[in-house]
Design an enzyme around this catalytic site. Structure first.
Site, PDB file in Angstrom:
ATOM      1  N   THR A 146       0.818  -1.213   0.000  1.00  0.00           N
ATOM      2  CA  THR A 146       0.000   0.000   0.000  1.00  0.00           C
ATOM      3  C   THR A 146       0.854   1.267   0.000  1.00  0.00           C
ATOM      4  O   THR A 146       1.988   1.252   0.524  1.00  0.00           O
ATOM      5  CB  THR A 146      -0.918   0.008   1.244  1.00  0.00           C
ATOM      6  OG1 THR A 146      -1.409   1.326   1.469  1.00  0.00           O
ATOM      7  CG2 THR A 146      -0.180  -0.421   2.515  1.00  0.00           C
ATOM      8  N   ASP A 147       0.307   2.357  -0.522  1.00  0.00           N
ATOM      9  CA  ASP A 147       1.002   3.654  -0.468  1.00  0.00           C
ATOM     10  C   ASP A 147       1.202   4.118   0.976  1.00  0.00           C
ATOM     11  O   ASP A 147       2.026   4.994   1.238  1.00  0.00           O
ATOM     12  CB  ASP A 147       0.244   4.723  -1.276  1.00  0.00           C
ATOM     13  CG  ASP A 147      -1.176   5.004  -0.814  1.00  0.00           C
ATOM     14  OD1 ASP A 147      -1.658   4.338   0.135  1.00  0.00           O
ATOM     15  OD2 ASP A 147      -1.822   5.892  -1.405  1.00  0.00           O
ATOM     16  N   GLU A 148       0.438   3.527   1.910  1.00  0.00           N
ATOM     17  CA  GLU A 148       0.519   4.007   3.301  1.00  0.00           C
ATOM     18  C   GLU A 148       1.869   3.702   3.940  1.00  0.00           C
ATOM     19  O   GLU A 148       2.219   4.305   4.950  1.00  0.00           O
ATOM     20  CB  GLU A 148      -0.635   3.425   4.126  1.00  0.00           C
ATOM     21  CG  GLU A 148      -1.958   3.790   3.494  1.00  0.00           C
ATOM     22  CD  GLU A 148      -3.169   3.612   4.374  1.00  0.00           C
ATOM     23  OE1 GLU A 148      -3.039   3.628   5.604  1.00  0.00           O
ATOM     24  OE2 GLU A 148      -4.264   3.463   3.801  1.00  0.00           O
ATOM     25  N   TYR A 170      -1.502  -0.381  11.146  1.00  0.00           N
ATOM     26  CA  TYR A 170      -1.762  -1.032   9.853  1.00  0.00           C
ATOM     27  C   TYR A 170      -0.574  -0.847   8.907  1.00  0.00           C
ATOM     28  O   TYR A 170      -0.007  -1.826   8.393  1.00  0.00           O
ATOM     29  CB  TYR A 170      -3.035  -0.466   9.211  1.00  0.00           C
ATOM     30  CG  TYR A 170      -3.167  -0.778   7.725  1.00  0.00           C
ATOM     31  CD1 TYR A 170      -3.304  -2.091   7.277  1.00  0.00           C
ATOM     32  CD2 TYR A 170      -3.137   0.242   6.767  1.00  0.00           C
ATOM     33  CE1 TYR A 170      -3.415  -2.381   5.911  1.00  0.00           C
ATOM     34  CE2 TYR A 170      -3.245  -0.042   5.413  1.00  0.00           C
ATOM     35  CZ  TYR A 170      -3.378  -1.345   4.984  1.00  0.00           C
ATOM     36  OH  TYR A 170      -3.482  -1.631   3.642  1.00  0.00           O
ATOM     37  N   LYS A 174       2.101  -3.582   7.374  1.00  0.00           N
ATOM     38  CA  LYS A 174       2.261  -3.796   5.927  1.00  0.00           C
ATOM     39  C   LYS A 174       3.720  -3.559   5.507  1.00  0.00           C
ATOM     40  O   LYS A 174       4.256  -4.285   4.666  1.00  0.00           O
ATOM     41  CB  LYS A 174       1.337  -2.862   5.131  1.00  0.00           C
ATOM     42  CG  LYS A 174      -0.142  -3.180   5.230  1.00  0.00           C
ATOM     43  CD  LYS A 174      -0.525  -4.527   4.640  1.00  0.00           C
ATOM     44  CE  LYS A 174      -0.408  -4.575   3.140  1.00  0.00           C
ATOM     45  NZ  LYS A 174      -0.915  -5.883   2.607  1.00  0.00           N
TER      46      LYS A 174
HETATM   47  P1  NAD Z   1     -10.270  -6.567   2.564  1.00  0.00           P
HETATM   48  O1  NAD Z   1     -10.189  -6.257   4.027  1.00  0.00           O
HETATM   49  O2  NAD Z   1     -11.505  -6.227   1.805  1.00  0.00           O
HETATM   50  O3  NAD Z   1     -10.003  -8.117   2.340  1.00  0.00           O
HETATM   51  C1  NAD Z   1      -9.031  -8.840   3.027  1.00  0.00           C
HETATM   52  C2  NAD Z   1      -9.333 -10.333   2.836  1.00  0.00           C
HETATM   53  O4  NAD Z   1      -8.293 -11.083   3.482  1.00  0.00           O
HETATM   54  C3  NAD Z   1     -10.652 -10.778   3.450  1.00  0.00           C
HETATM   55  O5  NAD Z   1     -11.326 -11.628   2.556  1.00  0.00           O
HETATM   56  C4  NAD Z   1     -10.219 -11.525   4.697  1.00  0.00           C
HETATM   57  O6  NAD Z   1     -11.132 -12.554   5.083  1.00  0.00           O
HETATM   58  C5  NAD Z   1      -8.892 -12.103   4.259  1.00  0.00           C
HETATM   59  N1  NAD Z   1      -7.984 -12.396   5.377  1.00  0.00           N
HETATM   60  C6  NAD Z   1      -7.706 -11.602   6.458  1.00  0.00           C
HETATM   61  N2  NAD Z   1      -6.828 -12.230   7.272  1.00  0.00           N
HETATM   62  C7  NAD Z   1      -6.538 -13.432   6.687  1.00  0.00           C
HETATM   63  C8  NAD Z   1      -5.690 -14.499   7.038  1.00  0.00           C
HETATM   64  N3  NAD Z   1      -4.956 -14.483   8.168  1.00  0.00           N
HETATM   65  N4  NAD Z   1      -5.621 -15.574   6.208  1.00  0.00           N
HETATM   66  C9  NAD Z   1      -6.358 -15.609   5.063  1.00  0.00           C
HETATM   67  N5  NAD Z   1      -7.196 -14.624   4.692  1.00  0.00           N
HETATM   68  C10 NAD Z   1      -7.275 -13.542   5.492  1.00  0.00           C
HETATM   69  O7  NAD Z   1      -8.986  -5.864   1.932  1.00  0.00           O
HETATM   70  P2  NAD Z   1      -8.789  -5.185   0.513  1.00  0.00           P
HETATM   71  O8  NAD Z   1      -9.228  -3.782   0.587  1.00  0.00           O
HETATM   72  O9  NAD Z   1      -9.336  -6.076  -0.549  1.00  0.00           O
HETATM   73  O10 NAD Z   1      -7.198  -5.167   0.440  1.00  0.00           O
HETATM   74  C11 NAD Z   1      -6.499  -6.275  -0.130  1.00  0.00           C
HETATM   75  C12 NAD Z   1      -5.021  -5.993  -0.034  1.00  0.00           C
HETATM   76  O11 NAD Z   1      -4.705  -4.776  -0.699  1.00  0.00           O
HETATM   77  C13 NAD Z   1      -4.516  -5.829   1.397  1.00  0.00           C
HETATM   78  O12 NAD Z   1      -3.268  -6.471   1.491  1.00  0.00           O
HETATM   79  C14 NAD Z   1      -4.363  -4.341   1.575  1.00  0.00           C
HETATM   80  O13 NAD Z   1      -3.338  -4.021   2.498  1.00  0.00           O
HETATM   81  C15 NAD Z   1      -3.996  -3.912   0.166  1.00  0.00           C
HETATM   82  N6  NAD Z   1      -4.386  -2.549  -0.231  1.00  0.00           N
HETATM   83  C16 NAD Z   1      -5.665  -2.109  -0.057  1.00  0.00           C
HETATM   84  C17 NAD Z   1      -6.016  -0.826  -0.472  1.00  0.00           C
HETATM   85  C18 NAD Z   1      -7.429  -0.304  -0.307  1.00  0.00           C
HETATM   86  O14 NAD Z   1      -7.654   0.908  -0.497  1.00  0.00           O
HETATM   87  N7  NAD Z   1      -8.423  -1.134   0.006  1.00  0.00           N
HETATM   88  C19 NAD Z   1      -5.062   0.005  -1.067  1.00  0.00           C
HETATM   89  C20 NAD Z   1      -3.758  -0.484  -1.240  1.00  0.00           C
HETATM   90  C21 NAD Z   1      -3.438  -1.761  -0.832  1.00  0.00           C
HETATM   91  P1  TYD Z   2     -10.221   5.079   4.726  1.00  0.00           P
HETATM   92  O1  TYD Z   2     -11.258   4.723   3.718  1.00  0.00           O
HETATM   93  O2  TYD Z   2     -10.299   4.474   6.084  1.00  0.00           O
HETATM   94  O3  TYD Z   2      -8.811   4.791   4.051  1.00  0.00           O
HETATM   95  P2  TYD Z   2      -7.307   5.158   4.587  1.00  0.00           P
HETATM   96  O4  TYD Z   2      -7.368   5.545   6.000  1.00  0.00           O
HETATM   97  O5  TYD Z   2      -6.633   3.843   4.402  1.00  0.00           O
HETATM   98  O6  TYD Z   2      -6.831   6.225   3.681  1.00  0.00           O
HETATM   99  O7  TYD Z   2     -10.217   6.648   4.905  1.00  0.00           O
HETATM  100  C1  TYD Z   2     -10.024   7.526   3.815  1.00  0.00           C
HETATM  101  C2  TYD Z   2      -9.981   8.948   4.365  1.00  0.00           C
HETATM  102  O8  TYD Z   2     -11.282   9.251   4.898  1.00  0.00           O
HETATM  103  C3  TYD Z   2      -9.000   9.118   5.506  1.00  0.00           C
HETATM  104  O9  TYD Z   2      -8.423  10.424   5.432  1.00  0.00           O
HETATM  105  C4  TYD Z   2      -9.866   9.014   6.742  1.00  0.00           C
HETATM  106  C5  TYD Z   2     -11.205   9.592   6.280  1.00  0.00           C
HETATM  107  N1  TYD Z   2     -12.398   9.028   6.958  1.00  0.00           N
HETATM  108  C6  TYD Z   2     -13.323   9.887   7.549  1.00  0.00           C
HETATM  109  O10 TYD Z   2     -13.192  11.128   7.534  1.00  0.00           O
HETATM  110  N2  TYD Z   2     -14.392   9.314   8.182  1.00  0.00           N
HETATM  111  C7  TYD Z   2     -14.577   7.969   8.253  1.00  0.00           C
HETATM  112  O11 TYD Z   2     -15.583   7.524   8.876  1.00  0.00           O
HETATM  113  C8  TYD Z   2     -13.639   7.116   7.611  1.00  0.00           C
HETATM  114  C9  TYD Z   2     -13.814   5.619   7.656  1.00  0.00           C
HETATM  115  C10 TYD Z   2     -12.556   7.695   6.967  1.00  0.00           C
END
Ligand code: NAD
Ligand code: TYD
Length: 364
Positions: A146-148, A170, A174
């Site tokens: 992730t970019d985070e 988090y 990561k």
């Molecule tokens: P999500 O939370 O929707 O899904 C995570 C999945 O992993 C779920 O199906 C959960 O059941 C499964 N899981 C959790 N712990 C597990 C374990 N110990 N063993 C097997 N399965 C397990 O997440 P997402 O938003 O789809 O993100 C997927 C990946 O992309 C993550 O690694 C996250 O860090 C990364 N990512 C997400 C974003 C975003 O904005 N959502 C951005 C950049 C990177």
């Molecule tokens: P989020 O979707 O949790 O993603 P991330 O924290 O991984 O960037 O949040 C996106 C942005 O929105 C972040 O600046 C936090 C803000 N946010 C709120 O203001 N209210 C909320 O209830 C949530 C979940 C996020």
């Protein structure tokens, strides 16, 4: 099918494939109909949802190339035999929500660090088998990061060579996971690649995150809890573009390298909320300014020219992607209402009850 179209890795283990981005990857890769077979390994935490894979399981041709295993990536006994069956592992599995990492960090370390370690060890064993001639090649390992991990970026854009400065449990977990991946490239010569994606949005997104939380609350005329001044900035990437980038890096990425996946759609949270309320035809008066997230990263932004040079482009403009997403949530109320019941209510109260009780008008 020509050789150029044939995938390099026809048998995949996709961990976390019942989540938001993982399920999109599974649906889209199987729909290519290039013969790829996928095993999904998913623990089915609160974020895993088998319905996300319905489009695959209800289509006989896709279902024939798909298998679902419920299990934990941190469980070596489950992981090892599955890794032995595949040409590549794509690791989406993670605890993924910053606010939950602030409430309960431990699960993040277990999955996002130890889980990665267990997966890498299974791949290392397979590399040894390959060296003994017991399989044709070692599996490739793709870590979805992730970019985070760059931390809050006040100005400019993060590049892959920048240092990692994670600031939440988090993002620290990561960062730990992806540093382990890199160490297996350096130490054991394993075939690994890492992607760092921007904030992703689109259909099947769990309603704990900003965009789906605000869409679903607004549909029900519930308050929208905006943290702090709402001027934090995120770069938004449509889910199918993110999944496509991961497929592209899997096929074309150079071993040992990391690739930023940016959406090039930087917006303040206020701009995002204004746009989604306009799409829904709901008033700004639903928005409440609430107590900020501790350690809230102000801005993320990445330069993804390295991935573009590899031939990837993102396709979805933000306004169009957001409108598509709003329509999807309007049409799939059963999907998100089922999630917003049971355990969800405890989480929502823990995260928002005091915040909303002490909130103020957000002012436009
Ligand atoms: P999500 O939370 O929707 O899904 C995570 C999945 O992993 C779920 O199906 C959960 O059941 C499964 N899981 C959790 N712990 C597990 C374990 N110990 N063993 C097997 N399965 C397990 O997440 P997402 O938003 O789809 O993100 C997927 C990946 O992309 C993550 O690694 C996250 O860090 C990364 N990512 C997400 C974003 C975003 O904005 N959502 C951005 C950049 C990177
Ligand atoms: P989020 O979707 O949790 O993603 P991330 O924290 O991984 O960037 O949040 C996106 C942005 O929105 C972040 O600046 C936090 C803000 N946010 C709120 O203001 N209210 C909320 O209830 C949530 C979940 C996020």
């Amino acid at each position: 099918m020509s050789d150029a179209q044939r995938p390099h890795f026809p048998r995949l283990l996709v961990t976390g494939g019942a989540g938001f981005i993982g399920s999109c990857f599974v649906r889209d890769v199987l729909a290519r109909k290039d013969g790829t077979e996928i095993i999904v390994l998913d623990k089915m935490t609160y974020a895993g949802n088998r319905e996300n894979l319905d489009p695959v399981e209800s289509d006989p041709e896709l279902a024939a190339r798909f298998r679902f295993v419920q299990g934990d990536i941190a469980d070596a006994a489950v992981v090892a035999p599955l890794v032995a069956e595949v040409d590549a592992v794509v690791n989406f599995a993670a605890e993924s929500h910053v606010d939950r990492s602030i409430l309960d960090p431990e699960a993040f370390l277990r999955t996002d660090v130890m889980g990665v370690h267990i997966l890498l060890e299974a791949c290392r064993l397979e590399k040894e088998r390959a060296l003994k001639g017991e399989r044709p090649a070692a599996p490739r390992f793709l870590q979805v990061s992730t970019d985070e991990v760059y931390g809050s970026v006040e100005t400019g854009e993060s590049r892959e060579t920048d240092g990692l400065e994670p600031r939440s449990p988090y993002s620290a977990a990561k960062a730990g996971g992806e540093l382990l991946v890199r160490s297996y490239f350096v130490t054991y010569g394993m075939d690994v690649v890492v992607t760092r994606g921007s904030n992703t949005y689109g259909p099947y997104h769990h309603p704990e995150k900003l965009i789906p939380l605000f869409i679903t609350n607004a549909i029900d005329d519930q308050q929208l809890p905006l943290y702090g001044d709402g001027l934090q900035r995120r770069d938004w990437l449509y889910v199918a573009d993110h999944a496509g980038a991961i497929g592209h890096v899997l096929e074309h990425g150079v071993s040992g390298e990391t690739y930023n996946v940016a959406g090039d759609n930087e917006r303040t949270n206020r701009e995002v909320v204004t746009a989604l309320l306009a799409d829904l035809g709901k008033p700004w008066s639903l928005v409440r300014q609430v107590q900020d997230r501790p350690g809230h990263d102000r801005r993320y932004a990445m330069d993804s020219s390295k991935l573009r040079a590899l031939g990837w482009t993102n396709k979805m403009p933000f306004e169009q992607g957001l409108a598509t997403t709003v329509d999807w949530y309007r049409d799939h109320a059963d999907w998100w209402r089922a999630i917003k019941s049971g355990d969800w209510k405890d989480y929502y109260n823990r995260q928002y009850a005091t915040r909303l009780a002490t909130s103020s008008e957000a002012g436009k």
